[in-house]
Design an enzyme around this catalytic site. Structure first.
Site, PDB file in Angstrom:
ATOM      1  N   HIS A  45       0.838  -1.205   0.000  1.00  0.00           N
ATOM      2  CA  HIS A  45       0.000   0.000   0.000  1.00  0.00           C
ATOM      3  C   HIS A  45       0.874   1.257   0.000  1.00  0.00           C
ATOM      4  O   HIS A  45       0.597   2.220  -0.721  1.00  0.00           O
ATOM      5  CB  HIS A  45      -0.902   0.047   1.245  1.00  0.00           C
ATOM      6  CG  HIS A  45      -1.952  -0.992   1.294  1.00  0.00           C
ATOM      7  ND1 HIS A  45      -2.148  -1.795   2.401  1.00  0.00           N
ATOM      8  CD2 HIS A  45      -2.890  -1.365   0.394  1.00  0.00           C
ATOM      9  CE1 HIS A  45      -3.162  -2.611   2.174  1.00  0.00           C
ATOM     10  NE2 HIS A  45      -3.630  -2.372   0.966  1.00  0.00           N
ATOM     11  N   LYS A  57     -16.541  -6.515   5.833  1.00  0.00           N
ATOM     12  CA  LYS A  57     -15.343  -7.341   5.701  1.00  0.00           C
ATOM     13  C   LYS A  57     -14.853  -7.862   7.053  1.00  0.00           C
ATOM     14  O   LYS A  57     -13.913  -8.633   7.100  1.00  0.00           O
ATOM     15  CB  LYS A  57     -14.206  -6.552   5.032  1.00  0.00           C
ATOM     16  CG  LYS A  57     -14.289  -6.488   3.529  1.00  0.00           C
ATOM     17  CD  LYS A  57     -12.999  -5.926   2.972  1.00  0.00           C
ATOM     18  CE  LYS A  57     -12.934  -6.044   1.468  1.00  0.00           C
ATOM     19  NZ  LYS A  57     -11.672  -5.538   0.927  1.00  0.00           N
ATOM     20  N   ARG A 114      -2.115  -6.215  -8.016  1.00  0.00           N
ATOM     21  CA  ARG A 114      -1.005  -7.100  -7.664  1.00  0.00           C
ATOM     22  C   ARG A 114      -0.814  -8.188  -8.703  1.00  0.00           C
ATOM     23  O   ARG A 114       0.291  -8.545  -9.038  1.00  0.00           O
ATOM     24  CB  ARG A 114      -1.259  -7.772  -6.312  1.00  0.00           C
ATOM     25  CG  ARG A 114      -1.208  -6.856  -5.142  1.00  0.00           C
ATOM     26  CD  ARG A 114      -1.496  -7.636  -3.891  1.00  0.00           C
ATOM     27  NE  ARG A 114      -2.771  -8.315  -4.019  1.00  0.00           N
ATOM     28  CZ  ARG A 114      -3.801  -8.167  -3.211  1.00  0.00           C
ATOM     29  NH1 ARG A 114      -3.715  -7.373  -2.193  1.00  0.00           N
ATOM     30  NH2 ARG A 114      -4.918  -8.820  -3.402  1.00  0.00           N
ATOM     31  N   SER A 120      -3.121  -7.726   2.757  1.00  0.00           N
ATOM     32  CA  SER A 120      -3.448  -7.600   4.187  1.00  0.00           C
ATOM     33  C   SER A 120      -3.914  -8.933   4.750  1.00  0.00           C
ATOM     34  O   SER A 120      -3.577  -9.291   5.882  1.00  0.00           O
ATOM     35  CB  SER A 120      -4.526  -6.535   4.387  1.00  0.00           C
ATOM     36  OG  SER A 120      -4.057  -5.269   4.019  1.00  0.00           O
TER      37      SER A 120
END
Length: 186
Positions: free
Chosen positions: A20, A44, A102, A140
């Site tokens: 990030h 989430k 990514r 993450s």
């Protein structure tokens, strides 16, 4: 005088990773002012509260910039939001949304999201930045999983975030496995 170019880099940042930070640093070279939007996103089930995530992002961004603007003069601001991303971008007067990619697996979702956002507001452009080679595998979710299982996450997050994760996992373990109550001998 040209119009100030404002960009929004949204995410959950639960927690913020070195990947990030790489995108933040590179995105700040594309705009005059970058707003890192920390999504509340309770759906989430984040490990950290919104306030904790905002504080982590602010600390890491401050360390990244050493309290100054980036080399091109761009300033970086961190804000929480709980609205539709396009509503937040309009509220912030942004002309650009920045998304990091990514791997190919990210592309389909991000492509669909960019299409929906363009339909909601064609005046706000989405820019994709590919993750740097050294950060392509960091997420993450993986950082939390590795940290929760006792793995070394120091190469994936800042020392501050690694410490906060360790403390959170220790707290969770203490709650899940309380110390047995012993009866006094007598």
């Amino acid at each position: 005088m040209s119009k100030r170019r404002i960009g929004v880099y949204p995410g959950t940042f639960d927690p913020i990773t070195n990947g990030h930070l790489d995108i933040i640093q590179r995105a700040s070279r594309q705009v005059d002012h970058l707003i890192v939007g920390v999504a509340r996103n309770a759906g989430k089930g984040p490990l950290f509260s919104t306030d904790e995530r905002v504080a982590m992002v602010r600390e890491d961004v401050a360390a990244l910039t050493n309290g100054t603007s980036h080399s091109n003069g761009a300033s970086v601001e961190v804000r929480a939001f709980d609205t539709l991303l396009m509503h937040f971008a309009v509220e912030m007067n942004a002309s650009v949304i920045i998304r990091g990619l990514r791997a190919v697996s990210d592309f389909e979702y991000e492509f669909q999201m960019a299409g929906m956002n363009a339909r909601l507001n064609p005046n706000i452009e989405t820019i994709f930045l590919m993750a740097s080679d050294r950060h392509q595998f960091i997420s993450s979710r993986f950082v939390k999983e590795i940290g929760r299982l006792g793995g070394d996450i120091r190469g994936f997050v800042s020392p501050r975030v690694a410490l906060q994760l360790a403390e959170r996992f220790a707290l969770e373990d203490a709650k899940a496995n309380p110390a047995p109550i012993t009866q006094p001998q007598g």
